[in-house]
Design an enzyme around this catalytic site. Structure first.
Site, PDB file in Angstrom:
ATOM      1  N   ARG A 217      -2.606  -0.478   5.561  1.00  0.00           N
ATOM      2  CA  ARG A 217      -3.755  -1.017   4.842  1.00  0.00           C
ATOM      3  C   ARG A 217      -3.425  -2.387   4.256  1.00  0.00           C
ATOM      4  O   ARG A 217      -4.273  -3.286   4.224  1.00  0.00           O
ATOM      5  CB  ARG A 217      -4.196  -0.051   3.737  1.00  0.00           C
TER       6      ARG A 217
ATOM      7  N   CYS B  81       0.856  -1.196   0.000  1.00  0.00           N
ATOM      8  CA  CYS B  81       0.000   0.000   0.000  1.00  0.00           C
ATOM      9  C   CYS B  81       0.885   1.236   0.000  1.00  0.00           C
ATOM     10  O   CYS B  81       1.712   1.406  -0.888  1.00  0.00           O
ATOM     11  CB  CYS B  81      -0.990  -0.020   1.153  1.00  0.00           C
TER      12      CYS B  81
END
Length: 316
Positions: free
Chosen positions: A271, A266
């Site tokens: 994330r 990411c």
């Protein structure tokens, strides 16, 4: 023994034994079928269970102090789970000190939860896993958001626990991808798949970072050969993770079915930790997380970049 006495004894056992057993048996044994997730209902029912530690890992400052799940302890991802000078996960000594403070041993059941649908709670699970704490480490399905939406209890009191004697060996490299690994995939020297879980605009190069978030990379775009499945597609509107069948279909549509090793990526690794958890802990796929992610890759000199949006450094 008279029949009346036998009946009274049986009645006493029926009433007393379940509670007594529940008070003594390890939490891990009671929830063996729960898998990597626990529900808000399960957690509220087991707040006082022996062998359970609840840990909040949120990003918003002061959130824990304003109210947390009863019995929870706070972990600051940007100081407790990383080395604050070098960009790295917490080393063995620092991690062991943290885990001992939390009262966690290798047989302790740990429930992690946090804000942003468990982004940094999943980061915590990924760090814990590198030190061998895997099967007993769970995520609260739906995280803090679902707990609050259901108006379940919150507390502001500090939780005191007895320190453990946890000892940490060096972190295993098996769950972590490095720049050299993703470069090998980008140059087709290594047969793995890269899953970029950022937003479509980040993936295309239209933006470097989400709105309101500092741009930490010079270039925009994505690693050649990577596919884009934004992390949020794996969760329901209430923040809970979708069913295994739904997840398999979601990732299969992008060509990821577990037949090849996967690297999640990411911007800074939080994330992608969520997607690592979904793919590895729920679907059982072989996955490593690239925590260097676009902050490292997009600042590295001479690496290949795909920029679908046509943006260039210093202008558009």
């Amino acid at each position: 023994m008279p029949k009346t006495s036998i009946r009274l004894l049986a009645l006493a056992l029926a009433v007393l034994t379940p509670a007594a057993v529940r008070a003594q048996e390890p939490v891990a044994a009671r929830q063996a079928a729960a898998g990597p997730l626990v529900s808000t209902a399960w957690l509220e029912k087991n707040l006082d269970a022996r062998g359970l530690r609840i840990v909040e890992v949120s990003v918003e400052p002061g959130q824990f102090e304003r109210g947390h799940i009863p019995g929870a302890q706070n972990v600051a991802w940007h100081t407790d789970l990383v080395e604050t000078v070098s960009r790295d996960i917490a080393g063995p000594d620092k991690f062991a000190a943290l885990v001992r403070r939390l009262g966690i041993d290798r047989d302790t059941t740990v429930v992690l939860y946090g804000d942003n649908n468990n982004w940094f709670a999943a980061w915590g699970a990924w760090v814990f896993a590198q030190y061998g704490l895997v099967d007993n480490v769970k995520l609260l399905d739906g995280g803090r958001r679902k707990w609050e939406a259901e108006k379940r209890p919150l507390d502001t009191r500090s939780t005191e626990v007895a320190a453990s004697r946890f000892e940490a060996s060096p972190a295993s490299p098996a769950l972590r991808a490095r720049l050299s690994d993703v470069l090998a995939v980008a140059r087709k020297e290594q047969d793995e798949q890269i899953l970029d879980i950022r937003s479509p605009d980040e993936f295309s190069g239209k933006v470097i970072a989400p709105a309101g978030v500092p741009e930490l990379a010079i270039r925009a775009g994505h690693i050649p050969g990577s596919v884009n499945v934004p992390w949020g597609k794996a969760v329901n509107p209430d923040g809970t993770i979708k069913s295994p069948a739904e997840l398999k279909a979601l990732y299969a549509a992008a060509g990821i079915d577990g037949s090849k090793p996967v690297i999640t990526s990411c911007r800074i690794g939080e994330r992608s930790s969520h997607s690592w958890f979904v793919l590895s802990r729920i679907l059982g796929y072989p996955v490593r997380n690239y925590d260097g992610s676009w902050t490292e890759y997009g600042n590295t000199v001479g690496v290949p970049v795909v920029n679908l949006a046509g943006t260039v450094w210093g202008g558009k």
